[in-house]
Scaffold this active site. Structure first.
Site, PDB file in Angstrom:
ATOM      1  N   ASN A   9       0.786  -1.231   0.000  1.00  9.63           N
ATOM      2  CA  ASN A   9       0.000   0.000   0.000  1.00  9.63           C
ATOM      3  C   ASN A   9       0.817   1.280   0.000  1.00  9.63           C
ATOM      4  O   ASN A   9       0.268   2.365   0.137  1.00  9.63           O
ATOM      5  CB  ASN A   9      -0.970  -0.003   1.183  1.00  9.63           C
ATOM      6  CG  ASN A   9      -2.021  -1.075   1.024  1.00  9.63           C
ATOM      7  OD1 ASN A   9      -2.439  -1.379  -0.081  1.00  9.63           O
ATOM      8  ND2 ASN A   9      -2.430  -1.678   2.125  1.00  9.63           N
ATOM      9  N   CYS A  10       2.116   1.180  -0.169  1.00 12.01           N
ATOM     10  CA  CYS A  10       2.985   2.354  -0.196  1.00 12.01           C
ATOM     11  C   CYS A  10       2.831   3.098  -1.527  1.00 12.01           C
ATOM     12  O   CYS A  10       2.859   2.483  -2.602  1.00 12.01           O
ATOM     13  CB  CYS A  10       4.431   1.893  -0.001  1.00 12.01           C
ATOM     14  SG  CYS A  10       5.668   3.151  -0.324  1.00 12.01           S
ATOM     15  N   ASP A  11       2.662   4.413  -1.478  1.00 12.11           N
ATOM     16  CA  ASP A  11       2.493   5.205  -2.700  1.00 12.11           C
ATOM     17  C   ASP A  11       3.704   5.110  -3.627  1.00 12.11           C
ATOM     18  O   ASP A  11       3.548   5.031  -4.847  1.00 12.11           O
ATOM     19  CB  ASP A  11       2.216   6.670  -2.360  1.00 12.11           C
ATOM     20  CG  ASP A  11       0.820   6.883  -1.805  1.00 12.11           C
ATOM     21  OD1 ASP A  11      -0.062   6.027  -2.020  1.00 12.11           O
ATOM     22  OD2 ASP A  11       0.607   7.923  -1.137  1.00 12.11           O
ATOM     23  N   LYS A  14       3.589   1.890  -5.438  1.00 14.73           N
ATOM     24  CA  LYS A  14       2.588   1.906  -6.504  1.00 14.73           C
ATOM     25  C   LYS A  14       3.157   2.591  -7.744  1.00 14.73           C
ATOM     26  O   LYS A  14       2.959   2.114  -8.867  1.00 14.73           O
ATOM     27  CB  LYS A  14       1.321   2.612  -6.022  1.00 14.73           C
ATOM     28  CG  LYS A  14       0.540   1.797  -5.005  1.00 14.73           C
ATOM     29  CD  LYS A  14      -0.653   2.565  -4.483  1.00 14.73           C
ATOM     30  CE  LYS A  14      -1.335   1.810  -3.366  1.00 14.73           C
ATOM     31  NZ  LYS A  14      -2.421   2.569  -2.745  1.00 14.73           N
TER      32      LYS A  14
END
Length: 117
Positions: A9-11, A14
């Site tokens: 879930n780390c930007d 992504k």
């Protein structure tokens, strides 16, 4: 084979995964938050890039450590902390068959790396 290590879930993760997808780079994703990370990987990464590069001191996980855990850091202590709390590892870590290649994500660095392949 390319393996990208990080947290789902780390930007930044992504962005890196999107870049790889958009550029047709096949890779395997290893989520070290859910799958963990073994000591040999951390040792190899710190040997290749330095523990100071691999340890994420800017994140909230590091800031939440008590003073004793943050004090007197060295390679061994950093590895123990990162293995116990994988969120302390900068992300992404990108490995190719040549070993650890890139820590963090910058599109121009990825472009340079994969243009020669």
């Amino acid at each position: 084979m390319v393996t990208i290590y990080g947290i789902k879930n780390c930007d930044t993760m992504k962005k890196a995964r999107t870049w790889l997808d958009d550029n047709g780079i096949a890779y395997r994703f290893h989520d070290y938050k859910s799958d963990g990370i073994d000591r040999p990987h951390l040792e190899a990464w710190t040997d290749a890039k330095g523990w100071e590069t691999i340890l994420n001191r800017a994140g909230t996980t590091f800031r939440k450590l008590d003073e004793a855990e943050r004090a007197d850091l060295d390679r061994g202590k950093a590895i123990r902390l990162m293995q116990a709390q994988p969120s302390l590892i900068k992300r992404p870590v990108l490995e190719t068959e040549d070993g650890v290649t890139v820590v963090g994500f910058k599109p121009e660095v990825y472009a340079d790396l994969f243009s020669s392949r």
